[in-house]
Design an enzyme around this catalytic site. Structure first.
Site, PDB file in Angstrom:
ATOM      1  N   TYR A  51      -0.805  22.293  13.173  1.00  0.00           N
ATOM      2  CA  TYR A  51      -1.142  21.452  11.690  1.00  0.00           C
ATOM      3  C   TYR A  51      -1.940  21.162  10.336  1.00  0.00           C
ATOM      4  O   TYR A  51      -1.132  21.446   9.464  1.00  0.00           O
ATOM      5  CB  TYR A  51      -1.384  19.614  12.511  1.00  0.00           C
ATOM      6  CG  TYR A  51      -1.516  18.275  10.897  1.00  0.00           C
ATOM      7  CD1 TYR A  51      -0.266  17.704  11.374  1.00  0.00           C
ATOM      8  CD2 TYR A  51      -2.598  18.362  11.052  1.00  0.00           C
ATOM      9  CE1 TYR A  51      -0.013  16.833  10.366  1.00  0.00           C
ATOM     10  CE2 TYR A  51      -2.669  17.073   9.998  1.00  0.00           C
ATOM     11  CZ  TYR A  51      -1.565  16.218   9.958  1.00  0.00           C
ATOM     12  OH  TYR A  51      -1.505  15.399   8.933  1.00  0.00           O
TER      13      TYR A  51
ATOM     14  N   SER B 206      -3.551  16.952   3.442  1.00  0.00           N
ATOM     15  CA  SER B 206      -4.455  16.434   5.004  1.00  0.00           C
ATOM     16  C   SER B 206      -6.114  17.684   4.408  1.00  0.00           C
ATOM     17  O   SER B 206      -5.874  18.279   4.027  1.00  0.00           O
ATOM     18  CB  SER B 206      -4.819  17.330   6.166  1.00  0.00           C
ATOM     19  OG  SER B 206      -5.556  16.704   7.226  1.00  0.00           O
TER      20      SER B 206
END
Length: 293
Positions: free
Chosen positions: A197, A184
């Protein structure tokens, strides 16, 4: 891929989904996951691919792209049964359903990884491509709001599950096989609301690089894709209305990306003819953000 117009933020309804990580079939503004004018070129013919989180979002787009390219596809998902059925229906336009296997379970459970590998080998006899894509996120404004349960759950799904599945699959993968992880932009740019996350994706990035070194002698390539803001069920199921209605507006492209716009990168990294000299690398698909690494 035919030329397409992708929606701008004001064309995306700022909806909210109650269930996490979200059900794609419940979304009013549906993600774009298939270019129906593009039929594929059998670039992955005869290969078997396992795709975690393959029922929706990026995973659905990759599953369809791999089906078009002739691969056997194993869709691993948690409990989004309707989404998985919809993905198989979309794939069946391009491939025989005998080349699709659905497996439901919790990727954070190490025993489930054994089940995935066992069932894949029983049906298709090989594992040539492994796409570690399943993930969850739970935004919090401050670290003290992240309890132990959330921290452990996020790491189990986003990182431990990857480790477990790779550990089970690698002994059965042969030369020219490919492992593709979904990292990500948050691993590089950070995100104050996604502390746990982002940390899992940072771990994923280090894992990708280290595993690439470890498996180079076996000629198994390991790479990753680092998406920016992509319109998937994860977004309206985890962020508030204000975040959703402006999602992706701060990118150079001025909009969120669509799952379809990532699929070809996963095909490229899986297809040995094209990416045989690429390992330990990251493809950034984030709407124009320049990051190091």
């Amino acid at each position: 891929m035919s030329e397409k117009k992708f929606p701008m933020p004001d064309e995306i309804k700022a909806e909210q989904l109650e269930d996490r990580p979200g059900r794609e079939y419940k979304m009013e503004t549906q993600p774009i996951y298939d270019d129906k004018d593009y039929k594929g070129y059998d670039r992955l013919k005869g290969k078997t691919a396992i795709i975690t989180g393959g029922d929706s979002g990026i995973g659905r787009a990759v599953s369809i792209a791999y089906a078009k390219e002739g691969a056997n596809v194993v869709i691993v998902y948690k409990e989004e049964n309707q989404d998985s059925k919809d993905t198989v229906k979309a794939m069946s336009k391009y491939t025989d359903t005998s080349k699709i296997l659905q497996i439901a379970g919790d990727i954070g459970d190490p025993e489930f990884s054994k089940e995935i590998v066992k069932k894949t080998l029983e049906k298709f006899g090989s594992i040539d491509i492994l796409v570690n894509n399943a993930a969850e996120q739970h935004p919090q404004d401050i670290i003290t709001d992240i309890d132990n349960e959330q921290l452990e759950r996020t790491f189990k799904t986003n990182f431990f599950g990857v480790f477990y599945l790779v550990r089970e699959a690698v002994p059965h993968m042969k030369e020219n096989a490919s492992i593709i992880n979904t990292s990500s932009v948050t691993a590089y740019d950070g995100n104050p609301q996604l502390l746990d996350y982002s940390s899992t994706k940072g771990a994923m990035t280090s894992f990708t690089r280290s595993l690439a070194i470890q498996l180079a002698e076996k000629r198994i390539r390991v790479n990753q894709v680092a998406p920016g803001p992509i319109w998937t069920p994860l977004i309206p199921s985890t962020f508030g209305k204000d975040n959703v209605e402006n999602f992706g507006a701060d990118t150079l492209m001025g909009r969120a990306g669509q799952p379809l716009e990532l699929a070809e990168a996963y095909v490229f990294l899986a297809w040995h003819n094209a990416s045989s000299y690429i390992t330990g690398q990251t493809i950034h698909i984030n709407g124009g953000k320049i990051v190091n690494g």
